[in-house]
Design an enzyme around this catalytic site. Structure first.
Site, short mmCIF file in Angstrom:
data_model
loop_
_atom_site.label_atom_id
_atom_site.label_comp_id
_atom_site.label_asym_id
_atom_site.label_seq_id
_atom_site.Cartn_x
_atom_site.Cartn_y
_atom_site.Cartn_z
N SER A 52 0.81 -1.22 0.00
CA SER A 52 0.00 0.00 0.00
C SER A 52 0.84 1.27 0.00
O SER A 52 0.46 2.26 -0.62
CB SER A 52 -0.94 0.01 1.21
OG SER A 52 -1.79 -1.12 1.20
N HIS A 102 0.98 4.75 4.45
CA HIS A 102 0.38 5.26 3.22
C HIS A 102 0.80 6.70 2.98
O HIS A 102 1.21 7.08 1.87
CB HIS A 102 -1.15 5.18 3.31
CG HIS A 102 -1.66 3.80 3.53
ND1 HIS A 102 -2.97 3.54 3.88
CD2 HIS A 102 -1.05 2.59 3.46
CE1 HIS A 102 -3.15 2.23 4.01
NE2 HIS A 102 -2.00 1.64 3.77
#
Length: 222
Positions: free
Chosen positions: A130, A188
């Site tokens: 991610s 992220h």
């Protein structure tokens, strides 16, 4: 699997699929050394079967996933945003960018996890692509800001730049409030931050210099 993808995007897709197959066949316990663990003492934890942190984990964690849905969403984003970027940048620059985002995301998560461990929290591993994917999303929004993209849930079309802003604010809000535990929101954001810094570096923009422009294969969209 779409075989007409550019080479590095295809190789990254295959590497992630191989990692998931190994997890399925061997079990996560056999691959625990490849997950990203916080920096700190975990010897007293009964589940601490792996070293707290080893340098290679800043790369290897990104090729393991927490489940089929986790893998599917990341690989869909890798194909959607990675392929256009590789066509623009070329193989070497695209691979460098992706790996910088992965490592940057890992460093940010390492800081967050290590701080939590120092405050008495339980050690836990981080895994998944991610961080690199969010870096790709950031780059796509910078290079193709007016390109229309469609959300999956809900299916709403919007400009790529708007999508990047919404996702960035969403991740920041969840990371600060802790409303969605078990997700590495700061990883992220770290992938996006390091991707943004690298693009600024390539363009010769502050904080790396005052020159505007880009190197070979760099498309500049303002």
């Amino acid at each position: 699997m779409p075989f007409n993808l550019p080479r590095i995007t295809k190789y990254l897709l295959i590497a992630n699929l191989i990692g998931f197959v190994l997890q399925t066949l061997l079990g996560n316990d056999r691959l625990i050394d490849l997950m990203l663990w916080p920096w700190g003492e975990v010897a007293e934890d009964p589940y601490a079967l792996a070293p707290a942190f080893m340098p290679w984990q800043l790369l290897t964690y990104a090729f393991l996933h927490g489940g089929l849905l986790h893998l599917a969403f990341n690989m869909l984003a890798l194909v959607m945003f990675g392929a256009p970027l590789e066509y623009v940048w070329g193989e070497r620059r695209f691979l460098l960018y992706y790996l910088v985002c992965v490592v940057g995301a890992g460093l940010c998560q390492l800081l967050v996890g290590s701080y939590a461990l120092a405050q008495g929290g339980d050690p836990y591993p981080t895994l998944g692509a991610s961080g690199g994917v969010f870096g790709l999303l950031l780059a796509y929004g910078m290079l193709f800001p007016n390109q229309r993209v469609m959300l999956l849930f809900p299916p709403i079309p919007m400009r790529a730049r708007t999508l990047v802003i919404i996702y960035g604010l969403f991740e920041l809000g969840l990371g600060v409030t802790g409303l969605q535990p078990g997700v590495a929101h700061f990883a992220h954001l770290g992938g996006m931050l390091f991707g943004w810094l690298l693009i600024r570096h390539w363009r010769g923009q502050p904080p790396f210099g005052g020159r505007r422009g880009g190197g070979p294969g760099m498309r500049i969209v303002r």
